[in-house]
Motif scaffolding. Structure first.
Motif, short mmCIF file in Angstrom:
data_model
loop_
_atom_site.label_atom_id
_atom_site.label_comp_id
_atom_site.label_asym_id
_atom_site.label_seq_id
_atom_site.Cartn_x
_atom_site.Cartn_y
_atom_site.Cartn_z
N PHE A 155 11.41 -12.59 -39.60
CA PHE A 155 11.03 -13.96 -39.91
C PHE A 155 9.62 -13.95 -39.39
CE2 PHE A 155 15.30 -14.18 -39.34
CZ PHE A 155 15.95 -15.39 -39.63
N GLN A 156 8.79 -14.90 -39.88
CA GLN A 156 7.43 -15.32 -39.70
C GLN A 156 7.34 -16.86 -39.11
OE1 GLN A 156 5.18 -14.36 -43.10
NE2 GLN A 156 5.26 -12.06 -42.58
N GLN A 157 6.37 -17.10 -38.18
CA GLN A 157 6.45 -18.36 -37.97
C GLN A 157 5.57 -19.45 -38.93
OE1 GLN A 157 4.22 -19.02 -34.13
NE2 GLN A 157 3.68 -21.30 -34.99
N VAL A 158 6.28 -20.37 -39.31
CA VAL A 158 5.83 -21.11 -40.50
C VAL A 158 5.39 -22.76 -40.09
CG1 VAL A 158 7.02 -20.05 -42.39
CG2 VAL A 158 8.11 -21.85 -41.21
N GLY A 159 5.80 -23.03 -38.65
CA GLY A 159 5.58 -24.15 -38.28
C GLY A 159 5.53 -24.37 -36.80
N LEU A 160 4.97 -25.28 -36.12
CA LEU A 160 5.33 -25.66 -34.59
C LEU A 160 4.93 -26.97 -34.59
CD1 LEU A 160 5.33 -24.35 -31.85
CD2 LEU A 160 2.98 -24.39 -31.82
N LEU A 161 5.87 -27.60 -33.85
CA LEU A 161 5.95 -29.01 -33.65
C LEU A 161 5.74 -29.11 -32.01
CD1 LEU A 161 9.06 -30.22 -35.71
CD2 LEU A 161 6.71 -30.27 -36.37
N PRO A 162 4.53 -29.67 -31.55
CA PRO A 162 4.51 -29.84 -30.25
C PRO A 162 5.52 -31.07 -29.64
CG PRO A 162 2.42 -30.29 -31.40
CD PRO A 162 3.44 -29.85 -32.42
N GLU A 163 5.96 -30.92 -28.68
CA GLU A 163 6.36 -32.07 -28.14
C GLU A 163 7.54 -32.92 -28.77
OE1 GLU A 163 3.64 -34.96 -26.17
OE2 GLU A 163 2.66 -33.34 -25.01
N ALA A 164 8.16 -31.71 -29.69
CA ALA A 164 9.54 -32.16 -30.41
C ALA A 164 10.74 -32.70 -29.86
CB ALA A 164 9.80 -31.26 -31.32
N GLY A 165 10.80 -32.36 -28.58
CA GLY A 165 12.06 -32.72 -28.08
C GLY A 165 11.90 -32.92 -26.38
N TYR A 166 12.81 -33.38 -25.72
CA TYR A 166 12.78 -33.86 -24.14
C TYR A 166 14.02 -33.25 -23.51
CZ TYR A 166 11.29 -36.13 -20.10
OH TYR A 166 10.81 -36.56 -18.55
N LYS A 167 13.72 -32.32 -22.80
CA LYS A 167 14.95 -32.09 -21.88
C LYS A 167 14.40 -31.53 -20.27
CE LYS A 167 18.99 -28.78 -22.34
NZ LYS A 167 19.58 -27.88 -23.04
N PHE A 168 15.20 -31.87 -19.57
CA PHE A 168 15.09 -31.13 -18.25
C PHE A 168 13.53 -31.75 -17.53
CE2 PHE A 168 17.60 -27.31 -19.27
CZ PHE A 168 18.87 -27.94 -18.82
N GLY A 169 13.25 -33.06 -18.01
CA GLY A 169 11.98 -33.59 -17.42
C GLY A 169 10.77 -33.27 -18.28
N GLU A 170 10.94 -32.52 -19.29
CA GLU A 170 9.63 -31.99 -19.84
C GLU A 170 9.68 -32.00 -21.58
OE1 GLU A 170 8.67 -27.53 -19.87
OE2 GLU A 170 10.74 -27.38 -19.03
N TRP A 171 8.46 -32.23 -21.99
CA TRP A 171 8.26 -32.32 -23.52
C TRP A 171 8.48 -30.75 -24.05
CZ3 TRP A 171 9.70 -36.20 -26.31
CH2 TRP A 171 9.47 -37.66 -25.83
N LEU A 172 9.14 -30.35 -24.95
CA LEU A 172 9.21 -29.02 -25.39
C LEU A 172 8.90 -29.03 -26.99
CD1 LEU A 172 12.96 -28.58 -23.94
CD2 LEU A 172 10.46 -27.51 -22.97
N ARG A 173 8.21 -28.02 -27.15
CA ARG A 173 7.62 -27.72 -28.73
C ARG A 173 9.16 -27.03 -29.51
NH1 ARG A 173 4.36 -22.05 -28.24
NH2 ARG A 173 6.42 -20.62 -28.31
N LEU A 174 9.11 -27.14 -30.76
CA LEU A 174 10.06 -26.54 -31.55
C LEU A 174 9.15 -25.67 -32.56
CD1 LEU A 174 12.88 -26.69 -32.66
CD2 LEU A 174 12.23 -28.47 -34.28
N MET A 175 9.35 -24.37 -32.52
CA MET A 175 8.94 -23.53 -33.49
C MET A 175 9.79 -23.22 -34.54
SD MET A 175 7.70 -19.50 -32.96
CE MET A 175 6.50 -19.73 -31.85
N ILE A 176 9.29 -23.15 -35.71
CA ILE A 176 9.87 -22.80 -37.14
C ILE A 176 9.69 -21.59 -37.52
CG2 ILE A 176 10.53 -23.49 -39.26
CD1 ILE A 176 9.19 -26.61 -38.30
N MET A 177 10.54 -20.71 -37.68
CA MET A 177 10.46 -19.42 -38.30
C MET A 177 11.27 -19.09 -39.47
SD MET A 177 10.10 -16.90 -34.86
CE MET A 177 9.32 -15.48 -35.79
N GLN A 178 10.84 -18.57 -40.51
CA GLN A 178 11.48 -18.49 -41.83
C GLN A 178 11.56 -16.90 -42.18
OE1 GLN A 178 9.78 -20.61 -45.11
NE2 GLN A 178 11.75 -20.86 -46.06
N ARG A 179 12.61 -16.37 -43.20
CA ARG A 179 12.49 -15.42 -43.81
C ARG A 179 13.09 -15.47 -45.31
NH1 ARG A 179 15.45 -10.14 -43.06
NH2 ARG A 179 15.51 -10.25 -45.38
N PRO A 180 12.67 -14.83 -46.20
CA PRO A 180 13.28 -14.82 -47.31
C PRO A 180 14.44 -13.98 -47.57
CG PRO A 180 11.45 -13.40 -47.64
CD PRO A 180 11.36 -13.91 -46.28
N LEU A 181 15.64 -14.43 -48.23
CA LEU A 181 16.49 -13.39 -48.23
C LEU A 181 16.77 -12.76 -49.40
CD1 LEU A 181 19.29 -15.90 -46.63
CD2 LEU A 181 18.28 -13.83 -45.65
#
Length: 181
Positions: A155-181
């Protein structure tokens, strides 16, 4: 204990490493799967889910995966379920039908012992056999072990969404990884 010959030819005892069995899940596994997932929901940022679903809901979710003819796997070690993973449809529109998203959870005491790699490698193989074209992973927060696992299987990183979600009192990022099958 196993045995092994040393350099001078003497026999020494070595610990036997148990083999992790990766297999299709059954409904009987779901109480263990639910317990593993509940721990992640309640103690980690590995999922953005805030309230842990019960076993009935987890059974419904499993059935939804199976109804799409996608794999839902468990890892069994010495008779215990120590992890699970599944592939789900990436997005609902027809054009996305060849892209799947993986979800994988391993008991914390088993992380770093090859359970996740065995699960994800088998999931990839089964999705390839089903004609899937691409697999994506959405990794919540800073999850070094999940990033390393996915990278180790192409898998390779293809995207990063900063502050995509909120949990435990903090904003969290969401890294997107992908691989061809």
């Amino acid at each position: 204990m196993g045995t092994k010959s040393s350099a001078n030819g003497s026999v020494i005892d070595t610990p036997t490493v148990s083999q992790c069995l990766v297999r299709p899940s059954t409904s009987a596994d779901m109480s263990h799967v639910t317990a593993i997932y509940t721990r992640f929901v309640t103690t980690s940022t590995a999922t953005f889910e805030i309230t842990a679903p019960g076993e009935v809901e987890m059974l419904k979710r499993r059935q939804a995966v199976l109804d799409r003819n996608l794999p839902y796997l468990v890892a069994e070690l010495e008779g215990y379920i120590v992890g699970f993973c599944y592939a789900s449809q990436f997005r609902p529109r027809e054009g996305y039908r060849f892209t799947v998203e993986d979800s994988i959870y391993v008991r914390p005491d088993c992380i770093g012992h090859g359970v996740g790699k065995a699960l994800l490698a088998e999931l990839i193989l089964q999705c390839q056999a089903k004609g899937c074209h691409s697999m994506v992973a959405f990794i919540c927060g800073v999850n070094v072990s999940s990033v390393a696992l996915h990278a180790s299987l192409g898998f390779q990183q293809v995207g990063l969404l900063p502050e995509a979600g909120y949990k435990f009192g903090e904003w969290l990022r969401l890294m997107i990884m992908q691989r061809p099958l």
